[in-house]
Scaffold this active site. Structure first.
Site: not given
Ligand code: KDG
Length: 317
Positions: A36, A90, A262, A298
Site C-alpha cells: 500500500e 522481510y 502496486d 519493490d
Molecule cells: O507488492 C509488493 C509487496 O508484496 C512487497 O512490497 C511486500 O507488502 C509486501 C508484502 O506483504 O508482501
C-alpha cells in the site's frame, strides 16, 4: 482533500546482493516495501497528493520506513508507533531465471502493523482522501486488521472511492477461509485489481477475465491483470461502456517483478484521478509497472507526467 490514502503494513525489505537460495545468499541490501505504501509513493511521485496510514515499531526500522516514505512526498503524519511491537521486515531472493520463482521470508508476525485496529488507527485520516486504497495483505495480518478492513469497506455516506488490490499472499494464509474473505472484501470495493493467476489460486476461478467478472460483478471497475499479456478492465456501469477493455502490457526485460502490481495500481489510479479514459488508465498502469519490473527493489519512480503522457500517446501522436 488529499487525493489518495493508502493503509497497510510497510516493511524494511532486504534484497539479495546475489542470485541463489535464501540459504546461500551472503548479504542483502536494505530497501523498503509494503504494497500500500508502494502505491502511495508512486502516486506521490506521479504528482498526486498521497497519505500513508500505517503502524510501525518505536525502532530504527520504523524511523527508516517513515523517513523514506516521507521522502517520496507522502504524508506520514497519521502513521502511529507501537512501543511494544517491532517493525516488520522481510527478505527475498532473486527470481529463478527459468521459472521466475523466488523465496520470501517474512518476519512480521506480531508486528506493530498487525496491531492495527479501529482503536489504533486514525480512521478520520484514513477516510479523508478522494480514494482509499487497501489490499488483501492487511486481511491476512490479524483478526483486528481484518475487522479494520471490513469497517473501512462498509458502504456509508461520504465513503471515498474504495480501491482494493486482492494481493493474496499464500505465505500469510493462516486459515483456509482467508481467500474467501478477500473475495468478500473485493465485493465491497469500487475498483478492484486482481491477477488472473491469483484468482485461480485463491478462488479456483478458471476461464479468464470474463469468469472472474462473473464471480465479482459488484465493483464498478474490475481490472484483471494477465501478467506479460496485459490487463482487462470491466467497467460496465454506464450503459454505453464496452463490457471489457483489454490493453497489452509493455515488453520489458524483467529484473524483479515484486512491486509491479502496486505500480500498475498506482498508474491506473493516477489515470482515474485525472479522469482519463479506461484505455489510458490501463496504459499508465502498464507504464508504471514497467518501471517497477526493471528495477531490483519493490518501488520505482514512474516517468514524469508529460513524458508518461507522450509514452502512452495521450496527446494522440
Ligand atoms: O507488492 C509488493 C509487496 O508484496 C512487497 O512490497 C511486500 O507488502 C509486501 C508484502 O506483504 O508482501
Amino acid at each position: 482533500v488529499v487525493d489518495v490514502v493508502a493503509l497497510g503494513e510497510s516493511m524494511v525489505t532486504f534484497l539479495p546482493t546475489r542470485p541463489g537460495r535464501l540459504a546461500d545468499v551472503p548479504s542483502f541490501d536494505r530497501a523498503i516495501g509494503g504494497a500500500e505504501s508502494n502505491v502511495a509513493c508512486v502516486l506521490a511521485a506521479a504528482g498526486h497528493s498521497a497519505r500513508w496510514v500505517g503502524r510501525v515499531g518505536a525502532d530504527g526500522f520504523g524511523d527508516h520506513l517513515v523517513e523514506r516514505i516521507a521522502g517520496y512526498g507522502v504524508d506520514v503524519s497519521s502513521v502511529s508507533r507501537d512501543p511494544a511491537r517491532p517493525t516488520g521486515v522481510y527478505f527475498r531472493t532473486a527470481a529463478d531465471r527459468g521459472t521466475g520463482a523466488h523465496e520470501v521470508a517474512y518476519y512480521r508476525a506480531g508486528s506493530a502493523a498487525s496491531a492495527m485496529s479501529a482503536a489504533t488507527v486514525d480512521l478520520t485520516a484514513a477516510r479523508a482522501g478522494r480514494v482509499l486504497h487497501l489490499s488483501g495483505i492487511t486481511a491476512a495480518l490479524s483478526e483486528d486488521c481484518r475487522a479494520l478492513l471490513y469497517s473501512l469497506t462498509a458502504r456509508r455516506p461520504g465513503r471515498p472511492l474504495l480501491s482494493f488490490d486482492v494481493n493474496d499472499r499464500p505465505a500469510l494464509r493462516s486459515t483456509p477461509e482467508g481467500p474467501l474473505a478477500l473475495l468478500d472484501l473485493a465485493r465491497r470495493a469500487d475498483i478492484v485489481f486482481v491477477g488472473e493467476d491469483e484468482a485461480e489460486e485463491a478462488w479456483g476461478i478458471t476461464g479468464g477475465p470474463e469468469a472472474i467478472r462473473a464471480a465479482l460483478p459488484e465493483p464498478g471497475l474490475l481490472v484483471v491483470k494477465q501478467g506479460e499479456k496485459g490487463a482487462t478492465a470491466f467497467g460496465g456501469r454506464r450503459p454505453t461502456a464496452p463490457p471489457a477493455t483489454f490493453e497489452p502490457a509493455l515488453h520489458v526485460d524483467v529484473v524483479a517483478a515484486t512491486g509491479a502490481g502496486d505500480a500498475f495500481a498506482a498508474g491506473f489510479l493516477s489515470g482515474t484521478l485525472r479522469g482519463l479514459p479506461l484505455t489510458s488508465r490501463l496504459r499508465l498502469g502498464h507504464l508504471f509497472a514497467a518501471a517497477a519490473l526493471t528495477t531490483p527493489g519493490d518501488l520505482a519512480t514512474p516517468p514524469a507526467r508529460d513524458h508518461a503522457d507522450r509514452l502512452i500517446a495521450l496527446d494522440g501522436t
